[in-house]
Design a protein around this motif. Structure first.
Motif, PDB file in Angstrom:
ATOM      1  N   TRP A  42       2.132  -5.757  -1.306  1.00  0.00           N
ATOM      2  CA  TRP A  42       3.216  -5.083  -2.013  1.00  0.00           C
ATOM      3  C   TRP A  42       4.119  -6.153  -2.621  1.00  0.00           C
ATOM      4  O   TRP A  42       4.694  -6.938  -1.899  1.00  0.00           O
ATOM      5  CB  TRP A  42       4.020  -4.175  -1.083  1.00  0.00           C
ATOM      6  CG  TRP A  42       4.902  -3.233  -1.851  1.00  0.00           C
ATOM      7  CD1 TRP A  42       6.180  -3.448  -2.247  1.00  0.00           C
ATOM      8  CD2 TRP A  42       4.520  -1.954  -2.349  1.00  0.00           C
ATOM      9  NE1 TRP A  42       6.650  -2.373  -2.958  1.00  0.00           N
ATOM     10  CE2 TRP A  42       5.642  -1.438  -3.039  1.00  0.00           C
ATOM     11  CE3 TRP A  42       3.369  -1.178  -2.288  1.00  0.00           C
ATOM     12  CZ2 TRP A  42       5.633  -0.188  -3.662  1.00  0.00           C
ATOM     13  CZ3 TRP A  42       3.359   0.061  -2.898  1.00  0.00           C
ATOM     14  CH2 TRP A  42       4.478   0.540  -3.571  1.00  0.00           C
TER      15      TRP A  42
ATOM     16  N   ARG B  93      -2.826   1.027  -0.265  1.00  0.00           N
ATOM     17  CA  ARG B  93      -1.571   1.392  -0.915  1.00  0.00           C
ATOM     18  C   ARG B  93      -1.849   2.174  -2.189  1.00  0.00           C
ATOM     19  O   ARG B  93      -2.925   2.069  -2.797  1.00  0.00           O
ATOM     20  CB  ARG B  93      -0.777   0.142  -1.276  1.00  0.00           C
ATOM     21  CG  ARG B  93      -1.566  -0.888  -2.059  1.00  0.00           C
ATOM     22  CD  ARG B  93      -0.699  -1.822  -2.851  1.00  0.00           C
ATOM     23  NE  ARG B  93      -0.074  -1.165  -3.984  1.00  0.00           N
ATOM     24  CZ  ARG B  93       0.817  -1.734  -4.786  1.00  0.00           C
ATOM     25  NH1 ARG B  93       1.164  -2.990  -4.594  1.00  0.00           N
ATOM     26  NH2 ARG B  93       1.344  -1.082  -5.802  1.00  0.00           N
ATOM     27  N   ASN B  94      -0.876   2.991  -2.563  1.00  0.00           N
ATOM     28  CA  ASN B  94      -0.853   3.559  -3.902  1.00  0.00           C
ATOM     29  C   ASN B  94       0.360   2.985  -4.624  1.00  0.00           C
ATOM     30  O   ASN B  94       0.864   1.939  -4.223  1.00  0.00           O
ATOM     31  CB  ASN B  94      -0.859   5.097  -3.847  1.00  0.00           C
ATOM     32  CG  ASN B  94       0.299   5.663  -3.040  1.00  0.00           C
ATOM     33  OD1 ASN B  94       1.377   5.067  -2.959  1.00  0.00           O
ATOM     34  ND2 ASN B  94       0.091   6.823  -2.439  1.00  0.00           N
ATOM     35  N   ASP B  95       0.857   3.652  -5.634  1.00  0.00           N
ATOM     36  CA  ASP B  95       1.990   3.099  -6.383  1.00  0.00           C
ATOM     37  C   ASP B  95       3.327   3.288  -5.683  1.00  0.00           C
ATOM     38  O   ASP B  95       4.320   2.675  -6.066  1.00  0.00           O
ATOM     39  CB  ASP B  95       2.059   3.746  -7.770  1.00  0.00           C
ATOM     40  CG  ASP B  95       0.913   3.317  -8.659  1.00  0.00           C
ATOM     41  OD1 ASP B  95       0.330   2.244  -8.393  1.00  0.00           O
ATOM     42  OD2 ASP B  95       0.597   4.054  -9.616  1.00  0.00           O
ATOM     43  N   LYS B  96       3.353   4.136  -4.635  1.00  0.00           N
ATOM     44  CA  LYS B  96       4.624   4.453  -3.989  1.00  0.00           C
ATOM     45  C   LYS B  96       4.639   4.191  -2.489  1.00  0.00           C
ATOM     46  O   LYS B  96       5.716   4.034  -1.910  1.00  0.00           O
ATOM     47  CB  LYS B  96       4.968   5.927  -4.238  1.00  0.00           C
ATOM     48  CG  LYS B  96       5.182   6.281  -5.706  1.00  0.00           C
ATOM     49  CD  LYS B  96       5.525   7.760  -5.860  1.00  0.00           C
ATOM     50  CE  LYS B  96       5.756   8.124  -7.325  1.00  0.00           C
ATOM     51  NZ  LYS B  96       6.084   9.568  -7.495  1.00  0.00           N
ATOM     52  N   GLU B  97       3.483   4.166  -1.853  1.00  0.00           N
ATOM     53  CA  GLU B  97       3.445   4.123  -0.396  1.00  0.00           C
ATOM     54  C   GLU B  97       2.329   3.202   0.097  1.00  0.00           C
ATOM     55  O   GLU B  97       1.391   2.906  -0.625  1.00  0.00           O
ATOM     56  CB  GLU B  97       3.182   5.530   0.165  1.00  0.00           C
ATOM     57  CG  GLU B  97       4.228   6.563  -0.231  1.00  0.00           C
ATOM     58  CD  GLU B  97       3.694   7.979  -0.037  1.00  0.00           C
ATOM     59  OE1 GLU B  97       4.264   8.710   0.781  1.00  0.00           O
ATOM     60  OE2 GLU B  97       2.706   8.336  -0.706  1.00  0.00           O
TER      61      GLU B  97
ATOM     62  N   ASP C 236       6.907   3.613   4.142  1.00  0.00           N
ATOM     63  CA  ASP C 236       7.772   3.130   3.076  1.00  0.00           C
ATOM     64  C   ASP C 236       7.460   1.648   2.860  1.00  0.00           C
ATOM     65  O   ASP C 236       7.498   0.862   3.812  1.00  0.00           O
ATOM     66  CB  ASP C 236       9.236   3.306   3.475  1.00  0.00           C
ATOM     67  CG  ASP C 236      10.192   2.832   2.401  1.00  0.00           C
ATOM     68  OD1 ASP C 236      10.300   1.602   2.211  1.00  0.00           O
ATOM     69  OD2 ASP C 236      10.843   3.672   1.764  1.00  0.00           O
TER      70      ASP C 236
ATOM     71  N   GLU D 153       9.069  -0.782   1.587  1.00  0.00           N
ATOM     72  CA  GLU D 153      10.166  -1.727   1.791  1.00  0.00           C
ATOM     73  C   GLU D 153      10.538  -1.857   3.264  1.00  0.00           C
ATOM     74  O   GLU D 153      10.668  -2.962   3.790  1.00  0.00           O
ATOM     75  CB  GLU D 153      11.392  -1.296   0.972  1.00  0.00           C
ATOM     76  CG  GLU D 153      11.130  -1.249  -0.534  1.00  0.00           C
ATOM     77  CD  GLU D 153      10.697  -2.586  -1.104  1.00  0.00           C
ATOM     78  OE1 GLU D 153      11.082  -3.640  -0.551  1.00  0.00           O
ATOM     79  OE2 GLU D 153       9.958  -2.585  -2.113  1.00  0.00           O
TER      80      GLU D 153
ATOM     81  N   THR E 140       6.828   7.538   7.050  1.00  0.00           N
ATOM     82  CA  THR E 140       7.558   8.620   6.398  1.00  0.00           C
ATOM     83  C   THR E 140       6.865   9.972   6.543  1.00  0.00           C
ATOM     84  O   THR E 140       7.515  11.014   6.515  1.00  0.00           O
ATOM     85  CB  THR E 140       7.749   8.325   4.903  1.00  0.00           C
ATOM     86  OG1 THR E 140       6.462   8.148   4.283  1.00  0.00           O
ATOM     87  CG2 THR E 140       8.585   7.066   4.709  1.00  0.00           C
TER      88      THR E 140
ATOM     89  N   TRP F  72      -7.626   2.519  -1.916  1.00  0.00           N
ATOM     90  CA  TRP F  72      -7.154   3.496  -2.886  1.00  0.00           C
ATOM     91  C   TRP F  72      -7.948   3.306  -4.183  1.00  0.00           C
ATOM     92  O   TRP F  72      -7.916   2.229  -4.777  1.00  0.00           O
ATOM     93  CB  TRP F  72      -5.664   3.308  -3.141  1.00  0.00           C
ATOM     94  CG  TRP F  72      -5.058   4.290  -4.110  1.00  0.00           C
ATOM     95  CD1 TRP F  72      -4.907   4.122  -5.450  1.00  0.00           C
ATOM     96  CD2 TRP F  72      -4.520   5.574  -3.803  1.00  0.00           C
ATOM     97  NE1 TRP F  72      -4.306   5.232  -6.009  1.00  0.00           N
ATOM     98  CE2 TRP F  72      -4.048   6.141  -5.022  1.00  0.00           C
ATOM     99  CE3 TRP F  72      -4.377   6.317  -2.632  1.00  0.00           C
ATOM    100  CZ2 TRP F  72      -3.453   7.397  -5.094  1.00  0.00           C
ATOM    101  CZ3 TRP F  72      -3.779   7.568  -2.696  1.00  0.00           C
ATOM    102  CH2 TRP F  72      -3.327   8.099  -3.905  1.00  0.00           C
TER     103      TRP F  72
END
Length: 268
Positions: free
Chosen positions: A106, A145-149, A163, A165, A170, A190
């Motif tokens: 990330w 990972r994807n684009d958000k998680e 999350d 960060e 979540t 992914w």
């Protein structure tokens, strides 16, 4: 469970790290009972050398380089590998008591988890310098990972979403096929909006809808590693999925396999 793994210490195990900076196995009942779900075979596009001493746990492809994590206590590592030759370009060993598992990335961070230590770690993606550890409950198996998680498996039928960060959980989804839980979810990747997961101790990969958790297809990789390589190299099970989005290339390998394969899926 993984009887070749042993229990590891749970307390501050990265202190030393900072200072020093199979043959095909029939699928489980939950897999075998889902004949209505599409099954995909494969075509080998290319095979590449792979370190036969690498007990592959995690794999991803980024900017032309393979990133690989290996397991076993005293042998766990994170490494950068040249795809074409299998050459290890950069490597860092994890502390001896750690059993390394999946990895992902990330930003400028490489994120990894461990099997039973209930803690993961963050490295600098370029230098592999240790940055921090983070806690979680239960076992750690695979990461992607994807684009958000960030998505994490634990060897059950559940996938955790973190999350990126805070690295805190979540939400979760339960993976099912024809309404039945599919457990032993292991290494993750992914690919084009869906999650691919090795089913541990099989030559099967599940294609999973990340919204519903439903299996939308099975990928049968039986016979991928030639018998001659199996006899000579004594490899372990299929494990390791990586995807090159820029060139639409799918790579798979296994624990202690002497080869890594680029494959193309064929619907049966």
């Amino acid at each position: 469970m993984r009887n070749w793994k042993s229990t590891v210490c749970q307390a501050s195990f990265f202190t030393a790290f900072v200072c020093s900076c199979l043959a095909f196995v029939p699928v489980s009942n939950s897999v075998a009972a889902t004949a209505a779900i599409p099954t995909y075979g494969y075509e080998v596009v290319h095979s590449y050398p792979h370190d036969p001493n690498a007990f592959t746990q995690g794999l991803f492809f980024k900017d032309g380089i393979l990133y690989e994590s290996t397991g076993l206590q005293g042998r766990s590592s994170v490494r950068k590998v040249r795809l074409e030759t299998g050459e290890v370009l950069q490597k860092i060993d994890l502390p001896g008591q750690i059993f390394g598992e999946g990895i992902t990335w990330w930003g400028k961070r490489l994120i990894g988890i461990t099997w039973t230590s209930q803690a993961g770690y963050v490295l600098d993606l370029d230098s592999f310098a240790f940055q921090k550890e983070f806690p979680y409950k239960g076992e750690g198996w695979g990461l992607t990972r994807n684009d958000k998680e960030i998505i994490m498996s634990e060897g059950t039928a559940e996938l955790r979403f973190l999350d990126p960060e805070t690295l805190r959980e979540t939400r979760r989804i339960k993976v099912t096929a024809d309404g039945k839980p599919v457990d032993q979810l292991n290494e993750l990747e992914w690919v084009k909006g869906e999650i691919l997961s090795n089913i541990w101790q099989t030559d099967t990969i599940a294609r999973i809808d990340p919204k519903t958790g439903k299996v939308t297809g099975w990928i049968n990789l039986n016979g991928l590693l030639p018998m001659g390589d199996r006899i000579l190299a004594h490899p372990d099970v299929l494990n390791g999925i990586a995807y090159d989005a820029a060139k639409d290339r799918l790579f798979v390998t296994g624990k202690l396999w002497p080869k890594l394969f680029e494959i193309r899926l064929i619907k049966r």
